[in-house]
Design an enzyme around this catalytic site. Structure first.
Site, PDB file in Angstrom:
ATOM      1  N   LYS A   1       0.833  -1.211   0.000  1.00  0.00           N
ATOM      2  CA  LYS A   1       0.000   0.000   0.000  1.00  0.00           C
ATOM      3  C   LYS A   1       0.870   1.265   0.000  1.00  0.00           C
ATOM      4  O   LYS A   1       0.577   2.204  -0.716  1.00  0.00           O
ATOM      5  CB  LYS A   1      -0.938   0.018   1.219  1.00  0.00           C
ATOM      6  CG  LYS A   1      -1.907  -1.156   1.275  1.00  0.00           C
ATOM      7  CD  LYS A   1      -2.938  -0.996   2.385  1.00  0.00           C
ATOM      8  CE  LYS A   1      -2.366  -1.013   3.789  1.00  0.00           C
ATOM      9  NZ  LYS A   1      -1.767  -2.306   4.200  1.00  0.00           N
TER      10      LYS A   1
ATOM     11  N   ARG B   1      -9.734   0.790   8.927  1.00  0.00           N
ATOM     12  CA  ARG B   1      -9.373  -0.583   9.267  1.00  0.00           C
ATOM     13  C   ARG B   1     -10.473  -1.291  10.050  1.00  0.00           C
ATOM     14  O   ARG B   1     -10.299  -2.443  10.424  1.00  0.00           O
ATOM     15  CB  ARG B   1      -8.101  -0.580  10.119  1.00  0.00           C
ATOM     16  CG  ARG B   1      -6.816  -0.896   9.346  1.00  0.00           C
ATOM     17  CD  ARG B   1      -5.675  -0.686  10.306  1.00  0.00           C
ATOM     18  NE  ARG B   1      -4.480  -1.405   9.994  1.00  0.00           N
ATOM     19  CZ  ARG B   1      -3.400  -0.884   9.438  1.00  0.00           C
ATOM     20  NH1 ARG B   1      -3.399   0.368   9.043  1.00  0.00           N
ATOM     21  NH2 ARG B   1      -2.312  -1.605   9.260  1.00  0.00           N
TER      22      ARG B   1
ATOM     23  N   ARG C   1      11.251  -6.411   4.680  1.00  0.00           N
ATOM     24  CA  ARG C   1      11.112  -4.974   4.907  1.00  0.00           C
ATOM     25  C   ARG C   1      11.735  -4.568   6.236  1.00  0.00           C
ATOM     26  O   ARG C   1      12.255  -3.464   6.362  1.00  0.00           O
ATOM     27  CB  ARG C   1       9.622  -4.595   4.865  1.00  0.00           C
ATOM     28  CG  ARG C   1       9.389  -3.103   4.924  1.00  0.00           C
ATOM     29  CD  ARG C   1       7.946  -2.752   4.658  1.00  0.00           C
ATOM     30  NE  ARG C   1       7.098  -2.947   5.827  1.00  0.00           N
ATOM     31  CZ  ARG C   1       5.783  -2.728   5.831  1.00  0.00           C
ATOM     32  NH1 ARG C   1       5.167  -2.333   4.736  1.00  0.00           N
ATOM     33  NH2 ARG C   1       5.082  -2.906   6.926  1.00  0.00           N
TER      34      ARG C   1
ATOM     35  N   ARG D   1      11.297  -1.083  11.537  1.00  0.00           N
ATOM     36  CA  ARG D   1      10.050  -1.180  12.301  1.00  0.00           C
ATOM     37  C   ARG D   1      10.053  -2.433  13.160  1.00  0.00           C
ATOM     38  O   ARG D   1      10.179  -3.544  12.643  1.00  0.00           O
ATOM     39  CB  ARG D   1       8.851  -1.217  11.336  1.00  0.00           C
ATOM     40  CG  ARG D   1       8.488   0.140  10.800  1.00  0.00           C
ATOM     41  CD  ARG D   1       7.368   0.040   9.788  1.00  0.00           C
ATOM     42  NE  ARG D   1       6.158  -0.609  10.284  1.00  0.00           N
ATOM     43  CZ  ARG D   1       5.023  -0.650   9.618  1.00  0.00           C
ATOM     44  NH1 ARG D   1       4.929  -0.062   8.433  1.00  0.00           N
ATOM     45  NH2 ARG D   1       3.975  -1.254  10.123  1.00  0.00           N
TER      46      ARG D   1
ATOM     47  N   ARG E   1      -0.686  -9.180  13.409  1.00  0.00           N
ATOM     48  CA  ARG E   1      -1.194  -8.142  12.494  1.00  0.00           C
ATOM     49  C   ARG E   1      -2.046  -8.775  11.394  1.00  0.00           C
ATOM     50  O   ARG E   1      -3.072  -8.223  10.998  1.00  0.00           O
ATOM     51  CB  ARG E   1      -0.029  -7.353  11.885  1.00  0.00           C
ATOM     52  CG  ARG E   1       0.619  -6.420  12.905  1.00  0.00           C
ATOM     53  CD  ARG E   1       2.001  -5.995  12.465  1.00  0.00           C
ATOM     54  NE  ARG E   1       1.999  -5.128  11.313  1.00  0.00           N
ATOM     55  CZ  ARG E   1       3.068  -4.916  10.542  1.00  0.00           C
ATOM     56  NH1 ARG E   1       4.206  -5.544  10.793  1.00  0.00           N
ATOM     57  NH2 ARG E   1       3.006  -4.098   9.530  1.00  0.00           N
TER      58      ARG E   1
HETATM   59  P1  AMP Z   1       0.695   0.300   9.015  1.00  0.00           P
HETATM   60  O1  AMP Z   1       1.838   1.237   8.863  1.00  0.00           O
HETATM   61  O2  AMP Z   1      -0.501   0.677   8.190  1.00  0.00           O
HETATM   62  O3  AMP Z   1       1.115  -1.131   8.828  1.00  0.00           O
HETATM   63  O4  AMP Z   1       0.191   0.424  10.541  1.00  0.00           O
HETATM   64  C1  AMP Z   1       1.044   0.082  11.602  1.00  0.00           C
HETATM   65  C2  AMP Z   1       0.237  -0.027  12.885  1.00  0.00           C
HETATM   66  O5  AMP Z   1      -0.364   1.231  13.192  1.00  0.00           O
HETATM   67  C3  AMP Z   1      -0.902  -1.020  12.861  1.00  0.00           C
HETATM   68  O6  AMP Z   1      -0.483  -2.346  13.136  1.00  0.00           O
HETATM   69  C4  AMP Z   1      -1.808  -0.460  13.964  1.00  0.00           C
HETATM   70  O7  AMP Z   1      -1.293  -0.767  15.246  1.00  0.00           O
HETATM   71  C5  AMP Z   1      -1.646   1.049  13.768  1.00  0.00           C
HETATM   72  N1  AMP Z   1      -2.659   1.581  12.824  1.00  0.00           N
HETATM   73  C6  AMP Z   1      -2.434   2.108  11.581  1.00  0.00           C
HETATM   74  N2  AMP Z   1      -3.580   2.484  11.026  1.00  0.00           N
HETATM   75  C7  AMP Z   1      -4.573   2.177  11.896  1.00  0.00           C
HETATM   76  C8  AMP Z   1      -5.988   2.296  11.866  1.00  0.00           C
HETATM   77  N3  AMP Z   1      -6.625   2.793  10.805  1.00  0.00           N
HETATM   78  N4  AMP Z   1      -6.672   1.880  12.961  1.00  0.00           N
HETATM   79  C9  AMP Z   1      -6.053   1.374  14.036  1.00  0.00           C
HETATM   80  N5  AMP Z   1      -4.724   1.210  14.119  1.00  0.00           N
HETATM   81  C10 AMP Z   1      -3.980   1.608  13.065  1.00  0.00           C
END
Ligand code: AMP
Length: 192
Positions: free
Chosen positions: A14, A89, A128, A134, A146
């Site tokens: 994404k 989400r 990654r 991360r 996740r």
């Molecule tokens: P990402 O970078 O999109 O993989 O997000 C990393 C982490 O941020 C996720 O595993 C969640 O803990 C948190 N996070 C990101 N976006 C959301 C969302 N829309 N709702 C809740 N938690 C989020």
């Protein structure tokens, strides 16, 4: 305005594809994960709260996430539209986004999902981790969590947009340029 939700499990690509889309369509990229990480870096109250969920691979609570997202949209008064990456989400987030956009006389045009199978996701995330730094990419248990959270809480959001006839899925495997082309085709079909 053109508002697109880019959807898919962790590691689907994404972030990479969002970068292409904002250039091609002149949109603002809003990644809730990136915004949380920026807050963690700045050691803000929001960052400290978000970190406690992110480290486990759990979702940050809806209310916190929705408020943050709305603030970020409000900062971009001149935007031609947005790519929402990693948001919504949950169905509650999707509903809140619709209600919020309606107050601005706009709406989501399309949710495009990147379809990638689970083994490939795990491999991509581990790889990654070597460059992203991360913590949530480096730990296999957190990755598994996740993916599970995605299946339980996030995958149902697809049905939310399907019910509005706004959902399309594309193959997220292959060459990055090829995947971008598939996305452009899906988006152009609703834009023009
Ligand atoms: P990402 O970078 O999109 O993989 O997000 C990393 C982490 O941020 C996720 O595993 C969640 O803990 C948190 N996070 C990101 N976006 C959301 C969302 N829309 N709702 C809740 N938690 C989020």
């Amino acid at each position: 305005m053109l508002n697109i939700v880019l959807f898919g499990p962790p590691g689907a690509g994404k972030g990479t594809q969002s970068e292409r889309l904002i250039t091609k369509y002149g949109l603002v990229h809003l990644s809730t994960g990136d915004i949380f990480r920026a807050n963690i870096g700045g050691q803000t109250e929001l960052g400290i709260l978000a970190k406690s969920f992110m480290d486990k691979g759990a979702l940050v609570p809806d209310e916190v996430t929705i408020n943050m997202l709305q603030n970020e949209v409000n900062k971009q008064a001149d935007a031609k539209g947005f790519i929402f990456d990693g948001f919504p989400r949950t169905n509650a987030q999707a509903q809140a986004l619709d209600d919020f956009l309606a107050t601005k006389n706009t709406s989501i045009a399309l949710m495009v999902a990147l379809d990638v199978e689970e083994n490939e996701l795990k491999q991509r995330l581990m790889k990654r981790a070597e460059v992203s730094g991360r913590a949530d990419d480096a730990n296999p248990e957190v990755i598994q969590n996740r993916i599970q959270v995605y299946k339980n809480e996030t995958a149902p959001v697809k049905a939310y947009y399907e019910a509005q006839d706004k959902f399309v899925s594309i193959n997220g495997l292959g060459d990055i340029d090829q995947i971008s082309e598939r996305l452009y085709e899906a988006i152009d079909a609703v834009v023009s």
